[in-house]
Design a protein around this motif. Structure first.
Motif, PDB file in Angstrom:
ATOM      1  N   TYR A  24     128.570  93.188  75.433  1.00 59.62           N
ATOM      2  CA  TYR A  24     129.157  94.095  74.606  1.00 59.62           C
ATOM      3  C   TYR A  24     128.350  93.963  73.018  1.00 59.62           C
ATOM      4  O   TYR A  24     128.213  95.096  72.466  1.00 59.62           O
ATOM      5  N   VAL A  25     127.998  92.908  72.822  1.00 56.50           N
ATOM      6  CA  VAL A  25     127.440  92.473  71.490  1.00 56.50           C
ATOM      7  C   VAL A  25     126.039  93.237  71.596  1.00 56.50           C
ATOM      8  O   VAL A  25     125.497  93.968  70.580  1.00 56.50           O
ATOM      9  N   GLU A  26     125.222  93.030  72.833  1.00 53.96           N
ATOM     10  CA  GLU A  26     123.814  93.847  72.734  1.00 53.96           C
ATOM     11  C   GLU A  26     123.915  95.314  72.676  1.00 53.96           C
ATOM     12  O   GLU A  26     123.147  95.989  72.247  1.00 53.96           O
ATOM     13  N   ALA A  27     125.083  95.844  73.529  1.00 51.52           N
ATOM     14  CA  ALA A  27     125.501  97.210  73.303  1.00 51.52           C
ATOM     15  C   ALA A  27     125.737  97.714  72.005  1.00 51.52           C
ATOM     16  O   ALA A  27     125.411  98.906  71.542  1.00 51.52           O
ATOM     17  N   VAL A  28     126.555  96.961  71.099  1.00 54.94           N
ATOM     18  CA  VAL A  28     126.980  97.391  69.980  1.00 54.94           C
ATOM     19  C   VAL A  28     125.823  97.371  68.862  1.00 54.94           C
ATOM     20  O   VAL A  28     125.878  97.872  67.687  1.00 54.94           O
ATOM     21  N   GLN A  29     125.021  96.417  68.855  1.00 56.94           N
ATOM     22  CA  GLN A  29     124.060  95.798  68.042  1.00 56.94           C
ATOM     23  C   GLN A  29     123.403  97.025  67.365  1.00 56.94           C
ATOM     24  O   GLN A  29     123.198  97.195  66.126  1.00 56.94           O
ATOM     25  N   PRO A  30     122.692  98.028  68.186  1.00 51.60           N
ATOM     26  CA  PRO A  30     122.026  99.047  67.644  1.00 51.60           C
ATOM     27  C   PRO A  30     122.922  99.893  66.790  1.00 51.60           C
ATOM     28  O   PRO A  30     122.429 100.869  65.700  1.00 51.60           O
ATOM     29  N   ARG A  31     124.170 100.138  66.977  1.00 49.32           N
ATOM     30  CA  ARG A  31     125.011 100.828  66.236  1.00 49.32           C
ATOM     31  C   ARG A  31     125.336 100.479  65.028  1.00 49.32           C
ATOM     32  O   ARG A  31     125.442 101.263  63.857  1.00 49.32           O
ATOM     33  N   LEU A  32     125.149  99.125  64.747  1.00 53.56           N
ATOM     34  CA  LEU A  32     125.296  98.470  63.460  1.00 53.56           C
ATOM     35  C   LEU A  32     124.190  98.607  62.405  1.00 53.56           C
ATOM     36  O   LEU A  32     124.463  98.603  61.152  1.00 53.56           O
ATOM     37  N   THR A  33     123.053  99.384  62.953  1.00 53.95           N
ATOM     38  CA  THR A  33     121.998  99.524  62.108  1.00 53.95           C
ATOM     39  C   THR A  33     122.376 100.898  61.069  1.00 53.95           C
ATOM     40  O   THR A  33     121.916 101.084  60.061  1.00 53.95           O
ATOM     41  N   GLY A  34     123.546 101.517  61.370  1.00 52.42           N
ATOM     42  CA  GLY A  34     123.996 102.550  60.530  1.00 52.42           C
ATOM     43  C   GLY A  34     124.975 102.290  59.546  1.00 52.42           C
ATOM     44  O   GLY A  34     125.161 102.923  58.664  1.00 52.42           O
ATOM     45  N   ILE A  35     125.156 100.962  59.210  1.00 43.37           N
ATOM     46  CA  ILE A  35     125.922 100.699  58.212  1.00 43.37           C
ATOM     47  C   ILE A  35     125.359 100.171  57.023  1.00 43.37           C
ATOM     48  O   ILE A  35     124.009  99.706  56.857  1.00 43.37           O
ATOM     49  N   GLY A  36     125.734 100.634  55.946  1.00 44.20           N
ATOM     50  CA  GLY A  36     125.061 100.152  54.628  1.00 44.20           C
ATOM     51  C   GLY A  36     124.417 101.603  54.022  1.00 44.20           C
ATOM     52  O   GLY A  36     124.245 101.549  52.601  1.00 44.20           O
ATOM     53  N   ASN A  37     124.287 102.699  54.684  1.00 44.36           N
ATOM     54  CA  ASN A  37     123.736 103.847  54.187  1.00 44.36           C
ATOM     55  C   ASN A  37     124.872 104.875  54.096  1.00 44.36           C
ATOM     56  O   ASN A  37     125.670 104.822  54.808  1.00 44.36           O
ATOM     57  N   LYS A  38     124.836 105.969  53.109  1.00 43.15           N
ATOM     58  CA  LYS A  38     126.059 106.801  52.937  1.00 43.15           C
ATOM     59  C   LYS A  38     126.268 107.610  54.252  1.00 43.15           C
ATOM     60  O   LYS A  38     127.397 107.773  54.487  1.00 43.15           O
ATOM     61  N   ASP A  39     125.305 107.956  54.914  1.00 41.91           N
ATOM     62  CA  ASP A  39     125.542 108.977  56.029  1.00 41.91           C
ATOM     63  C   ASP A  39     125.875 108.146  57.527  1.00 41.91           C
ATOM     64  O   ASP A  39     126.193 108.695  58.466  1.00 41.91           O
ATOM     65  N   GLY A  40     125.584 106.736  57.512  1.00 44.92           N
ATOM     66  CA  GLY A  40     125.763 106.097  58.712  1.00 44.92           C
ATOM     67  C   GLY A  40     124.945 106.154  59.732  1.00 44.92           C
ATOM     68  O   GLY A  40     125.017 105.912  60.727  1.00 44.92           O
ATOM     69  N   LYS A  41     123.732 106.727  59.229  1.00 45.80           N
ATOM     70  CA  LYS A  41     122.565 106.860  60.174  1.00 45.80           C
ATOM     71  C   LYS A  41     122.044 105.759  60.808  1.00 45.80           C
ATOM     72  O   LYS A  41     121.513 105.024  60.066  1.00 45.80           O
ATOM     73  N   VAL A  94     134.427  95.387  63.783  1.00 47.70           N
ATOM     74  CA  VAL A  94     133.606  95.783  65.045  1.00 47.70           C
ATOM     75  C   VAL A  94     134.336  95.133  66.210  1.00 47.70           C
ATOM     76  O   VAL A  94     134.672  95.897  67.202  1.00 47.70           O
ATOM     77  N   LYS A  95     134.859  93.916  65.877  1.00 46.20           N
ATOM     78  CA  LYS A  95     135.453  93.254  67.159  1.00 46.20           C
ATOM     79  C   LYS A  95     136.810  93.964  67.436  1.00 46.20           C
ATOM     80  O   LYS A  95     137.146  94.199  68.651  1.00 46.20           O
ATOM     81  N   GLU A  96     137.425  94.431  66.609  1.00 48.95           N
ATOM     82  CA  GLU A  96     138.837  95.244  66.645  1.00 48.95           C
ATOM     83  C   GLU A  96     138.344  96.448  67.627  1.00 48.95           C
ATOM     84  O   GLU A  96     139.137  97.014  68.573  1.00 48.95           O
ATOM     85  N   MET A  97     137.194  97.127  67.126  1.00 56.12           N
ATOM     86  CA  MET A  97     136.949  98.354  67.881  1.00 56.12           C
ATOM     87  C   MET A  97     136.533  97.767  69.394  1.00 56.12           C
ATOM     88  O   MET A  97     136.631  98.680  70.274  1.00 56.12           O
ATOM     89  N   LEU A  98     135.788  96.895  69.573  1.00 54.33           N
ATOM     90  CA  LEU A  98     135.167  96.442  70.805  1.00 54.33           C
ATOM     91  C   LEU A  98     136.548  96.035  71.838  1.00 54.33           C
ATOM     92  O   LEU A  98     136.466  96.320  72.929  1.00 54.33           O
ATOM     93  N   ASP A  99     137.398  95.335  71.331  1.00 55.08           N
ATOM     94  CA  ASP A  99     138.519  95.188  71.648  1.00 55.08           C
ATOM     95  C   ASP A  99     139.521  96.243  72.753  1.00 55.08           C
ATOM     96  O   ASP A  99     140.431  96.160  73.567  1.00 55.08           O
ATOM     97  N   LYS A 100     138.939  97.465  71.963  1.00 48.45           N
ATOM     98  CA  LYS A 100     139.683  98.619  72.683  1.00 48.45           C
ATOM     99  C   LYS A 100     138.829  99.405  73.744  1.00 48.45           C
ATOM    100  O   LYS A 100     139.219 100.426  74.342  1.00 48.45           O
ATOM    101  N   ALA A 116     131.932  89.189  74.736  1.00 44.77           N
ATOM    102  CA  ALA A 116     131.119  89.267  75.635  1.00 44.77           C
ATOM    103  C   ALA A 116     129.592  89.663  75.291  1.00 44.77           C
ATOM    104  O   ALA A 116     129.524  90.618  74.326  1.00 44.77           O
ATOM    105  N   GLU A 117     128.567  88.948  75.740  1.00 40.99           N
ATOM    106  CA  GLU A 117     127.384  89.066  75.171  1.00 40.99           C
ATOM    107  C   GLU A 117     126.662  90.570  75.557  1.00 40.99           C
ATOM    108  O   GLU A 117     126.143  91.211  74.893  1.00 40.99           O
TER     109      GLU A 117
END
Length: 375
Positions: free
Chosen positions: A85-102, A128-134, A82-83
């Motif tokens: 859900y995607v809009e809500a999770v997208q800012p959280r994805l900015t933590g991916i790629g660095n060691k601390d997940g900040k 991410v989809k697996e986590m959103l499904d929950k 759902a759109e």
């Protein structure tokens, strides 16, 4: 097998690779100033060239970006998430790629730029989809954290990487992706001649001004632009065994490598850095190409052929070709390095070749075909 690629490319006035002041990059070599094009600039021009992409295929090429959240969001929408859900999770994805997940404040970009294979992006999206499904509500999505999403991404050690990542390497600080040691080494290209940076003073005229009166006289813009003209020595080496190892989880890595080496040689020959090309149109073909195939993996640049710069008089390219051929023969005489094939091509304007060449090719396509025959 170690493949070493040597080229001479003679450029007219250009500004292929700028420093922080906008001037063409330079360096000191042999006690004099040389033109320089960084290895980073060369590698990007080769891997993004249309010819390389056409020969290798999009499926074998990655993307280097900070926009991972945007790419993952697009995949999530394609997967039916759902759109809201995607809009809500997208800012959280900015933590991916660095060691601390900040997470970053941007909401669209990660803190670090990373080279991704399509499989990397797919792995993130699936996690991410697996986590959103929950999640039962958008508020549940907003409670997710970047570091937790990153920790849940598995399989990095077994995930295939693309050819460009396998060639040029990848360093990451996150366990969600694996480090890749580059199988290709690229030198900064330097000019065989002493260089002087020149400056072009230019004006831009306003087409609406006739110049018939003092109020309409003069230019709309006054500015200047630095440039130089140089014959560059380009050197790179590829360890095909290391390349195959980097590609070990890909489908048919042997076939990818067989396609990669000739495609890479053609990209190096037919591609130029994009810096200020709309201003200078500095598109040139190589005057000399040499490819050495070695089972004994001792990479050897021939750059010391140009410790004494060429170009005091006469044809700069011809002098550079002769110096390069002489350096090749000198190395062969003095060091006895084992070379399976030393393939040489020089445009027919110059009748130059090292005595130690195993084959002198009449044309560039013949050289590429000869390289393919060694694989």
């Amino acid at each position: 097998m170690l493949y070493e690629i040597h080229m001479l490319k003679n450029y007219p006035p250009t500004n292929l690779n700028r420093d922080d002041t906008g001037s063409p990059k330079t360096c000191l070599f042999g006690g004099v100033t040389r033109g320089r094009v960084s290895s980073q600039c060369l590698k990007r021009s080769w891997r993004t060239s249309p010819s390389f992409r056409a020969e290798i295929g999009d499926e074998n090429l990655g993307i280097r970006t900070r926009k991972l959240p945007v790419l993952v969001a697009e995949k999530l929408l394609d997967m039916g998430v759902a759109e809201e859900y995607v809009e809500a999770v997208q800012p959280r994805l900015t933590g991916i790629g660095n060691k601390d997940g900040k997470e970053t404040k941007d909401g669209n970009a990660t803190a670090q730029v990373i080279f991704y294979a399509q499989e990397d992006i797919a792995a993130v999206a699936e996690t991410v989809k697996e986590m959103l499904d929950k999640c039962k509500t958008v508020k549940d999505v907003q409670k997710l954290k970047g570091k937790d999403i990153q920790a849940a991404i598995n399989g990095a050690d077994m995930r295939p990487v693309t050819l460009d990542i396998a060639l040029f390497g990848r360093m990451v600080t996150s366990d969600a992706f694996r480090d890749v040691e580059a199988s290709m080494q690229v030198a900064h290209a330097i000019s065989t001649n002493k260089v002087s940076v020149e400056s072009d003073f230019f004006t831009a005229m306003d087409d609406m001004l006739s110049g018939d009166s003092l109020d309409e006289a003069g230019a709309a813009l006054l500015n200047d632009l630095d440039f130089n003209a140089s014959c560059y020595y380009v050197y790179a080496s590829v360890d095909t065994d290391a390349l195959k190892d980097n590609l070990r989880f890909a489908n048919d890595p042997d076939e990818i490598v067989r396609k990669a080496i000739p495609a890479l040689i053609r990209a190096m020959a037919f591609t130029d850095p994009s810096g200020k090309q709309n201003t200078f149109a500095g598109h040139v073909l190589p005057s000399v190409v040499m490819v050495e195939c070695k089972e004994q993996k001792i990479p050897t640049s021939m750059v010391n052929a140009f410790v004494e710069p060429v170009g005091k008089s006469g044809d700069l390219v011809c002098q550079s070709a002769k110096k390069l051929a002489a350096e090749v023969d000198m190395v062969a005489r003095n060091f006895g390095l084992q070379v399976k094939e030393r393939l040489w091509f020089c445009v027919d304007k110059y009748d130059v070749a090292p005595e130690s060449a195993t084959k002198v090719c009449a044309t560039f396509p013949e050289l590429v075909e000869s390289v393919c025959a060694t694989m």
